[in-house]
Design an enzyme around this catalytic site. Structure first.
Site, PDB file in Angstrom:
ATOM      1  N   ASP A  11       0.878  -1.182   0.000  1.00 26.24           N
ATOM      2  CA  ASP A  11       0.000   0.000   0.000  1.00 26.24           C
ATOM      3  C   ASP A  11       0.910   1.225   0.000  1.00 26.24           C
ATOM      4  O   ASP A  11       2.124   1.117   0.169  1.00 26.24           O
ATOM      5  CB  ASP A  11      -0.900   0.001   1.246  1.00 26.24           C
ATOM      6  CG  ASP A  11      -1.797   1.240   1.307  1.00 26.24           C
ATOM      7  OD1 ASP A  11      -2.362   1.616   0.265  1.00 26.24           O
ATOM      8  OD2 ASP A  11      -1.914   1.855   2.386  1.00 26.24           O
ATOM      9  N   SER A  12       0.292   2.395  -0.144  1.00 31.08           N
ATOM     10  CA  SER A  12       1.074   3.633  -0.109  1.00 31.08           C
ATOM     11  C   SER A  12       1.578   3.942   1.299  1.00 31.08           C
ATOM     12  O   SER A  12       2.482   4.750   1.463  1.00 31.08           O
ATOM     13  CB  SER A  12       0.208   4.789  -0.594  1.00 31.08           C
ATOM     14  OG  SER A  12      -0.922   4.910   0.251  1.00 31.08           O
ATOM     15  N   TYR A  43      -0.912   8.260  -2.657  1.00 32.84           N
ATOM     16  CA  TYR A  43      -1.012   7.920  -4.077  1.00 32.84           C
ATOM     17  C   TYR A  43      -2.257   8.570  -4.692  1.00 32.84           C
ATOM     18  O   TYR A  43      -2.296   8.866  -5.875  1.00 32.84           O
ATOM     19  CB  TYR A  43      -1.150   6.402  -4.263  1.00 32.84           C
ATOM     20  CG  TYR A  43       0.105   5.583  -4.106  1.00 32.84           C
ATOM     21  CD1 TYR A  43       1.298   6.138  -3.647  1.00 32.84           C
ATOM     22  CD2 TYR A  43       0.093   4.226  -4.430  1.00 32.84           C
ATOM     23  CE1 TYR A  43       2.438   5.353  -3.501  1.00 32.84           C
ATOM     24  CE2 TYR A  43       1.229   3.439  -4.302  1.00 32.84           C
ATOM     25  CZ  TYR A  43       2.401   4.005  -3.833  1.00 32.84           C
ATOM     26  OH  TYR A  43       3.525   3.222  -3.707  1.00 32.84           O
ATOM     27  N   GLY A  44      -3.286   8.733  -3.844  1.00 30.39           N
ATOM     28  CA  GLY A  44      -4.620   9.065  -4.350  1.00 30.39           C
ATOM     29  C   GLY A  44      -4.774  10.436  -4.974  1.00 30.39           C
ATOM     30  O   GLY A  44      -5.786  10.725  -5.608  1.00 30.39           O
ATOM     31  N   CYS A  74      -4.537  -1.563  -1.713  1.00 28.64           N
ATOM     32  CA  CYS A  74      -4.662  -0.125  -1.950  1.00 28.64           C
ATOM     33  C   CYS A  74      -5.807   0.082  -2.944  1.00 28.64           C
ATOM     34  O   CYS A  74      -5.746  -0.424  -4.078  1.00 28.64           O
ATOM     35  CB  CYS A  74      -3.342   0.385  -2.537  1.00 28.64           C
ATOM     36  SG  CYS A  74      -3.402   2.117  -3.019  1.00 28.64           S
ATOM     37  N   THR A  76      -6.627   2.729  -4.446  1.00 27.20           N
ATOM     38  CA  THR A  76      -6.206   3.583  -5.556  1.00 27.20           C
ATOM     39  C   THR A  76      -5.526   2.750  -6.641  1.00 27.20           C
ATOM     40  O   THR A  76      -5.873   2.849  -7.826  1.00 27.20           O
ATOM     41  CB  THR A  76      -5.256   4.678  -5.031  1.00 27.20           C
ATOM     42  OG1 THR A  76      -5.908   5.371  -3.967  1.00 27.20           O
ATOM     43  CG2 THR A  76      -4.865   5.635  -6.127  1.00 27.20           C
ATOM     44  N   GLU A 152      -2.626   8.658   8.608  1.00 31.08           N
ATOM     45  CA  GLU A 152      -1.157   8.583   8.641  1.00 31.08           C
ATOM     46  C   GLU A 152      -0.603   9.338   9.854  1.00 31.08           C
ATOM     47  O   GLU A 152       0.461   9.025  10.369  1.00 31.08           O
ATOM     48  CB  GLU A 152      -0.553   9.154   7.341  1.00 31.08           C
ATOM     49  CG  GLU A 152      -0.809   8.312   6.091  1.00 31.08           C
ATOM     50  CD  GLU A 152       0.033   7.026   6.031  1.00 31.08           C
ATOM     51  OE1 GLU A 152       1.192   7.031   6.471  1.00 31.08           O
ATOM     52  OE2 GLU A 152      -0.494   5.998   5.548  1.00 31.08           O
ATOM     53  N   CYS A 186     -11.024   3.002   0.223  1.00 33.47           N
ATOM     54  CA  CYS A 186      -9.590   3.244   0.429  1.00 33.47           C
ATOM     55  C   CYS A 186      -9.234   2.466   1.686  1.00 33.47           C
ATOM     56  O   CYS A 186      -9.976   2.503   2.680  1.00 33.47           O
ATOM     57  CB  CYS A 186      -9.331   4.732   0.635  1.00 33.47           C
ATOM     58  SG  CYS A 186      -7.680   5.106   1.272  1.00 33.47           S
ATOM     59  N   THR A 187      -8.116   1.749   1.645  1.00 32.28           N
ATOM     60  CA  THR A 187      -7.803   0.866   2.772  1.00 32.28           C
ATOM     61  C   THR A 187      -7.436   1.633   4.049  1.00 32.28           C
ATOM     62  O   THR A 187      -7.361   1.032   5.124  1.00 32.28           O
ATOM     63  CB  THR A 187      -6.674  -0.108   2.391  1.00 32.28           C
ATOM     64  OG1 THR A 187      -5.578   0.651   1.860  1.00 32.28           O
ATOM     65  CG2 THR A 187      -7.154  -1.107   1.363  1.00 32.28           C
ATOM     66  N   HIS A 188      -7.199   2.921   3.932  1.00 34.40           N
ATOM     67  CA  HIS A 188      -6.977   3.723   5.147  1.00 34.40           C
ATOM     68  C   HIS A 188      -8.278   3.925   5.937  1.00 34.40           C
ATOM     69  O   HIS A 188      -8.250   4.183   7.138  1.00 34.40           O
ATOM     70  CB  HIS A 188      -6.445   5.121   4.788  1.00 34.40           C
ATOM     71  CG  HIS A 188      -4.976   5.179   4.489  1.00 34.40           C
ATOM     72  ND1 HIS A 188      -4.427   4.650   3.352  1.00 34.40           N
ATOM     73  CD2 HIS A 188      -3.939   5.725   5.189  1.00 34.40           C
ATOM     74  CE1 HIS A 188      -3.123   4.870   3.361  1.00 34.40           C
ATOM     75  NE2 HIS A 188      -2.802   5.525   4.464  1.00 34.40           N
TER      76      HIS A 188
HETATM   77  N1  DGL Z   1      -4.686   3.302   1.061  1.00 33.43           N
HETATM   78  C1  DGL Z   1      -4.759   3.717  -0.277  1.00 33.43           C
HETATM   79  C2  DGL Z   1      -6.049   3.405  -0.949  1.00 33.43           C
HETATM   80  O1  DGL Z   1      -6.620   2.395  -0.605  1.00 33.43           O
HETATM   81  C3  DGL Z   1      -4.104   4.964  -0.716  1.00 33.43           C
HETATM   82  C4  DGL Z   1      -4.295   6.232  -0.001  1.00 33.43           C
HETATM   83  C5  DGL Z   1      -3.376   7.217  -0.662  1.00 33.43           C
HETATM   84  O2  DGL Z   1      -2.191   6.943  -0.715  1.00 33.43           O
HETATM   85  O3  DGL Z   1      -3.869   8.238  -1.162  1.00 33.43           O
HETATM   86  O4  DGL Z   1      -6.504   4.093  -1.821  1.00 33.43           O
END
Ligand code: DGL
Length: 272
Positions: A11-12, A43-44, A74, A76, A152, A186-188
């Site tokens: 993931d990012s 990344y998004g 991730c 994204t 984060e 988004c996994t966050h």
């Molecule tokens: N956790 C990521 C996702 O599922 C990326 C969040 C990011 O880096 O913007 O999209």
């Protein structure tokens, strides 16, 4: 005979740990190698070309660790880098399709919300797949860009007014549209589940992409004969491209596992 190689997950940043957590619940004996690209998160907010390039580099890093399967944990990457599996010598699991199926199964009023990064929402991947399975569904999308830095930074308590207000702003259109199911695309975002429930009420179903993805990993390992036959608990190793200390601290909280024992290593994947 079992395959003792590790499952590779990337993931990012910290978000993919929500997927790790679900995979560990179902597959406690498997070794895991995790890569969080904390030097380049988020990344998004980036272009498709950059996201695809980063995804390839993350995969190459994991392949160097001799993994037997790669999970793009991730949303994204899974939405945007649709050719991320091409040419890989090992099976690949993404996080979007399984969560869409879970949402379609869960909704009663056919009103589904999708929360994701800007790139994920721009891709329309969830919307497209929902409408393929449920053509008369109403899909309400919103990019929740500020959720990623909040997580984060370790700000995810449902008692924090900053968190609650941020969640309310992004969720209001979904509350207004009376969605009964929200894909945390988004996994966050599962880290903010408690705050989201506080704002939307307990009745809304939140789809954690990790839960559906973990089932897909079990199925894929079985299909390709890649499951371990070890009896003891697997070893989990973590690599990041920056800020190992803060990753270690927040990851220990998220996983409920103390990582302060040298299991988080900082690596340079530039030019890999
Ligand atoms: N956790 C990521 C996702 O599922 C990326 C969040 C990011 O880096 O913007 O999209």
């Amino acid at each position: 005979m079992g395959d003792q190689r590790a499952i590779g997950i990337f993931d990012s940043g910290l978000g993919g740990l929500t997927v790790v957590k679900e995979i560990v619940k179902l597959l406690p004996q498997e070794d895991i190698v995790y890569f969080g690209d904390t030097g380049r998160v988020p990344y998004g907010t980036r272009s498709r070309e950059t996201i695809c390039k980063y995804a390839r580099e993350d995969e190459r890093f994991l392949l160097q660790k001799d993994v037997k399967l790669i999970v793009a944990a991730c949303g994204t990457v899974s939405s945007v880098a649709v050719d991320a599996a091409e040419g890989l010598p090992v099976p690949f699991v993404e996080v979007v399709s399984h969560s869409v199926s879970a949402a379609v199964k869960a909704t009663k009023n056919k009103k589904i919300g999708v929360l994701g990064t800007a790139a994920t929402i721009r891709s329309g991947a969830h919307r497209r797949q929902i409408l393929e399975q449920l053509p008369d569904a109403t899909v309400v999308e919103n990019s929740a860009t500020l959720f990623v830095p909040l997580v984060e930074e370790g700000w995810f308590s449902a008692d924090d007014p900053v968190v609650l207000e941020t969640v309310r702003r992004y969720l209001q259109p979904m509350i207004d549209a009376q969605v009964d199911t929200v894909i945390l695309g988004c996994t966050h975002f599962p880290v903010l589940s408690e705050a989201i429930h506080r704002v939307m009420g307990e009745a809304v179903t939140l789809i954690n992409m990790g839960t559906a993805t973990a089932l897909a990993v079990v199925e894929r390992l079985a299909k390709f004969g890649l499951a371990t036959d070890r009896k003891e608990t697997g070893i989990h190793r973590f690599y990041v491209s920056d800020k190992a200390a803060s990753f270690r601290k927040i990851a220990s909280v998220l996983l409920g596992e103390d990582l302060c024992d040298g299991r988080v290593e900082q690596v340079d994947i530039n030019g890999i």
